[in-house]
Design a protein around this motif. Sequence first.
Motif, mmCIF file in Angstrom:
data_model
loop_
_atom_site.group_PDB
_atom_site.id
_atom_site.type_symbol
_atom_site.label_atom_id
_atom_site.label_comp_id
_atom_site.label_asym_id
_atom_site.label_seq_id
_atom_site.Cartn_x
_atom_site.Cartn_y
_atom_site.Cartn_z
ATOM 1 N N THR A 218 63.779 3.418 -6.031
ATOM 2 C CA THR A 218 63.992 4.597 -6.871
ATOM 3 C C THR A 218 63.946 4.206 -8.346
ATOM 4 N N PRO A 219 63.183 4.940 -9.170
ATOM 5 C CA PRO A 219 63.182 4.647 -10.611
ATOM 6 C C PRO A 219 64.598 4.781 -11.185
ATOM 7 N N MET A 220 64.862 3.976 -12.150
ATOM 8 C CA MET A 220 66.184 3.975 -12.778
ATOM 9 C C MET A 220 66.564 5.363 -13.298
ATOM 10 N N ALA A 221 65.621 6.098 -13.835
ATOM 11 C CA ALA A 221 65.903 7.436 -14.373
ATOM 12 C C ALA A 221 66.394 8.369 -13.276
ATOM 13 N N ALA A 222 65.772 8.285 -12.090
ATOM 14 C CA ALA A 222 66.196 9.140 -10.981
ATOM 15 C C ALA A 222 67.583 8.732 -10.488
ATOM 16 N N ALA A 223 67.871 7.439 -10.514
ATOM 17 C CA ALA A 223 69.189 6.963 -10.115
ATOM 18 C C ALA A 223 70.262 7.482 -11.077
ATOM 19 N N LEU A 224 69.902 7.553 -12.382
ATOM 20 C CA LEU A 224 70.844 8.082 -13.364
ATOM 21 C C LEU A 224 71.143 9.557 -13.104
ATOM 22 N N THR A 238 70.940 1.789 -0.993
ATOM 23 C CA THR A 238 70.992 1.525 0.440
ATOM 24 C C THR A 238 69.603 1.329 1.024
ATOM 25 N N SER A 239 69.570 0.619 2.155
ATOM 26 C CA SER A 239 68.329 0.413 2.907
ATOM 27 C C SER A 239 68.028 1.653 3.743
ATOM 28 N N ASP A 240 66.912 1.623 4.447
ATOM 29 C CA ASP A 240 66.532 2.761 5.280
ATOM 30 C C ASP A 240 67.552 3.044 6.376
ATOM 31 N N ASP A 241 68.244 2.006 6.848
ATOM 32 C CA ASP A 241 69.259 2.205 7.890
ATOM 33 C C ASP A 241 70.666 2.360 7.298
ATOM 34 N N ASP A 242 70.742 2.696 6.010
ATOM 35 C CA ASP A 242 71.988 3.048 5.318
ATOM 36 C C ASP A 242 72.927 1.874 5.106
ATOM 37 N N ARG A 243 72.415 0.681 5.107
ATOM 38 C CA ARG A 243 73.253 -0.472 4.781
ATOM 39 C C ARG A 243 73.240 -0.684 3.271
ATOM 40 N N VAL A 244 74.360 -1.138 2.742
ATOM 41 C CA VAL A 244 74.509 -1.283 1.294
ATOM 42 C C VAL A 244 73.750 -2.516 0.816
ATOM 43 N N ILE A 245 72.844 -2.287 -0.132
ATOM 44 C CA ILE A 245 72.092 -3.379 -0.753
ATOM 45 C C ILE A 245 72.703 -3.741 -2.107
ATOM 46 N N GLY A 246 73.118 -2.707 -2.825
ATOM 47 C CA GLY A 246 73.668 -2.947 -4.158
ATOM 48 C C GLY A 246 74.376 -1.723 -4.696
ATOM 49 N N ILE A 247 74.837 -1.838 -5.920
ATOM 50 C CA ILE A 247 75.500 -0.741 -6.615
ATOM 51 C C ILE A 247 75.015 -0.736 -8.054
ATOM 52 N N PHE A 248 74.921 0.446 -8.644
ATOM 53 C CA PHE A 248 74.553 0.569 -10.048
ATOM 54 C C PHE A 248 75.614 1.418 -10.715
ATOM 55 N N LEU A 253 74.325 0.117 -16.458
ATOM 56 C CA LEU A 253 73.483 0.912 -17.344
ATOM 57 C C LEU A 253 73.554 0.389 -18.766
ATOM 58 N N ARG A 254 74.756 0.110 -19.269
ATOM 59 C CA ARG A 254 74.885 -0.392 -20.636
ATOM 60 C C ARG A 254 74.152 -1.726 -20.792
ATOM 61 N N ARG A 255 74.306 -2.595 -19.788
ATOM 62 C CA ARG A 255 73.623 -3.896 -19.868
ATOM 63 C C ARG A 255 72.104 -3.724 -19.854
ATOM 64 N N ALA A 256 71.609 -2.798 -19.039
ATOM 65 C CA ALA A 256 70.165 -2.573 -18.963
ATOM 66 C C ALA A 256 69.626 -2.021 -20.276
ATOM 67 N N LEU A 257 70.360 -1.104 -20.880
ATOM 68 C CA LEU A 257 69.919 -0.538 -22.155
ATOM 69 C C LEU A 257 69.943 -1.584 -23.259
ATOM 70 N N ASP A 258 70.927 -2.465 -23.240
ATOM 71 C CA ASP A 258 70.985 -3.548 -24.228
ATOM 72 C C ASP A 258 69.768 -4.460 -24.114
ATOM 73 N N PRO A 267 62.362 -0.023 -11.266
ATOM 74 C CA PRO A 267 63.050 0.358 -10.027
ATOM 75 C C PRO A 267 64.507 -0.098 -10.087
ATOM 76 N N ILE A 268 65.351 0.652 -9.446
ATOM 77 C CA ILE A 268 66.790 0.394 -9.533
ATOM 78 C C ILE A 268 67.156 -0.981 -8.980
ATOM 79 N N ARG A 269 66.363 -1.523 -8.052
ATOM 80 C CA ARG A 269 66.681 -2.840 -7.487
ATOM 81 C C ARG A 269 66.654 -3.939 -8.536
ATOM 82 N N ASP A 270 65.898 -3.715 -9.634
ATOM 83 C CA ASP A 270 65.786 -4.752 -10.667
ATOM 84 C C ASP A 270 67.011 -4.807 -11.580
ATOM 85 N N VAL A 271 67.824 -3.760 -11.599
ATOM 86 C CA VAL A 271 68.971 -3.707 -12.531
ATOM 87 C C VAL A 271 70.306 -3.502 -11.809
#
Length: 324
Positions: A218-224, A238-248, A253-258, A267-271
């Motif tokens: 998912t693009p970061m903008a859509a995640a926001l 989450t993955s396709d089977d609803d397992r947690v991959i990460g959190i944003f 967000l502040r770190r990514a904007l900096d 993509p959200i996986r990168d941040v």
Amino acid sequence: MVADKDFCRLGRAVLDTEAAAVTALAQRIGEPFARACRLLLDGRGHVVVVGMGKSGHIAGKLAATLASTGTPAFFVHPGEASHGDLGMIAGGDIVIALSNSGETDEINRLLPAIKRRRLPLIAITGNAESTLGQAADVHLDASVDAEACPLGLAPTASTTAALAMGDALAIALLDARGFTAEDFAHSHPGGRLGRRLLLRIEDLMHTGEAIPRVGPETPMAAALLEMTHKGLGMTAITSDDDRVIGIFTDGDLRRALDEGVDVHRTPIRDVMTAAPRTVESDRLAAEALALMERHSINALLVTGPDDRLAGALNMHDLLRAGVV
């Protein structure tokens, strides 16, 4: 006009007198105290606590303390008892009577009825030779050398001593019964302790469509937008089977904007924060609070028994529930 130092001197004198009265009780904890505890522990009915005037207030507090620590108890006003409230007392009950003099008319008038019903009687008085002291199956000595009142009239040190003796009974019984903090919480569900010991994460967490979640591509903008729409200050990845991959989170967000990240192309996986801390839904809400405080985070993802995303929780949820 009384000077400030005189107020303080009198206040200290009262506290010294009452402290001495309580300290003296420790020397009287012996065989009668143990017998009283045994009677109460072996009882099959309720504990009925009676007292008049200031002793009545102490009796009411003792009944409340017993009831909240595993010994079913209630207060009966001795003046009302002889006008119908004796009907509240049943066979198998145990009576605790408080009277500093042991000669309180309203209590002593109940003695024939107590004896007739063969109810065990524990007396807390300042006079073992009094009518009440002599009638009791167990007498607990709560006598004091002097009242804290300079006139020697107002019940002060004597009521403090009776209060302390009652607390000693209640806590000795609590320990003997193996009464736990969770048991205490069940008696106090509306208090903060009750909420901390009874409220579980599953009672507070956001579930179903209320959980912010996106896929890793998912693009970061859509995640926001998902974060804004769900209002929890974070989103799960989450993955396709609803397992947690990460959190944003807002912090991510502040770190990514900096770092000048392109919110539309990245993509959200990168941040995201990968492999985030999670908590199981059946754990206590207080455990979630401790985890947040320990790791300086404001939100948690909640997983079920299958390790799949089950809910989301943030600090505001804990604040609203009174856990914090």
